[in-house]
Enzyme design. Structure first.
Site, short mmCIF file in Angstrom:
data_model
loop_
_atom_site.label_atom_id
_atom_site.label_comp_id
_atom_site.label_asym_id
_atom_site.label_seq_id
_atom_site.Cartn_x
_atom_site.Cartn_y
_atom_site.Cartn_z
N GLY A 166 -2.49 12.53 6.56
CA GLY A 166 -2.65 11.91 5.75
C GLY A 166 -3.37 11.13 4.97
CB CYS A 167 -4.67 7.69 3.70
SG CYS A 167 -5.64 6.70 2.76
CG PHE A 168 -8.83 11.11 2.03
CD1 PHE A 168 -9.43 9.70 1.44
CD2 PHE A 168 -8.75 12.13 0.63
CE1 PHE A 168 -8.88 10.01 0.00
CE2 PHE A 168 -8.87 12.24 -0.49
CZ PHE A 168 -9.09 11.03 -0.73
#
Length: 183
Positions: free
Chosen positions: A16-18
């Site tokens: 997902g989002c880093f």
């Protein structure tokens, strides 16, 4: 000192989002560096805006450098599977698109084997209701994300996404893996 550096390993993870992954792994004992970036796409040095279109093929990832004398790859991957959902293709929570896919991007065949063995164990255990969709691939075409993405959670703890999404992941890590929290 160079000999000591040679004992460190690097693994790259997409979940997902880093920002969320980075916010956790900077707190893990034995992880010496965390860098947000993009990998396994076909565009050279993509921008965040390009990656967000889904047209570059890149995943949002964190590249981790760790000391295997302090933490094993298996422990790093156990954290990974607790802080994201490996059963949702191209999605984590409200974030959707191919850049949010679940992936383990290895640099050695031994790392690939550790990842595949752990996934096989989890599949056999039935821990997840849905199939695990995490891809296990050789790291290719890695590029660091723009500077404003680095240490985003630390620099922006009150930003809405950080409060609503990243902070709960950090709390879950700290509770579940208290013995692995860096001092």
């Amino acid at each position: 000192m160079n000999q000591q550096l040679n004992t460190f390993e690097t693994i790259t993870l997409g979940g997902g989002c880093f920002w969320c992954l980075e916010s956790v792994y900077v707190q893990v004992k034995g992880v010496t560096d965390v860098e947000s970036g993009y990998c396994n796409g076909h565009v050279v040095d993509p921008s965040y805006e390009q990656v967000c279109t889904g047209s570059t093929g890149h995943a949002e990832v964190v590249k981790l450098v760790f000391d295997p004398a302090q933490i094993s790859l298996r422990e790093i991957l156990e954290i990974f599977f607790v802080i994201h959902d490996p059963t949702t293709p191209n999605r984590q929570g409200n974030d959707s698109g191919t850049q949010y896919r679940s992936g383990i991007y290895y640099s050695t065949p031994e790392q690939a084997q550790v990842a595949k063995d752990l996934i096989a164990e989890m599949r056999q255990s039935g821990i997840y209701q849905q199939p695990i969709v995490t891809e296990v691939l050789l790291l290719t075409n890695y590029w660091p994300a723009e500077e404003y993405h680095q240490d985003f959670f630390a620099k922006n703890p009150n930003q809405g996404y950080c409060v609503a999404v990243a902070a709960p992941k950090v709390a879950k890590f700290r509770k579940t893996f208290a013995r692995l929290v860096a001092d």
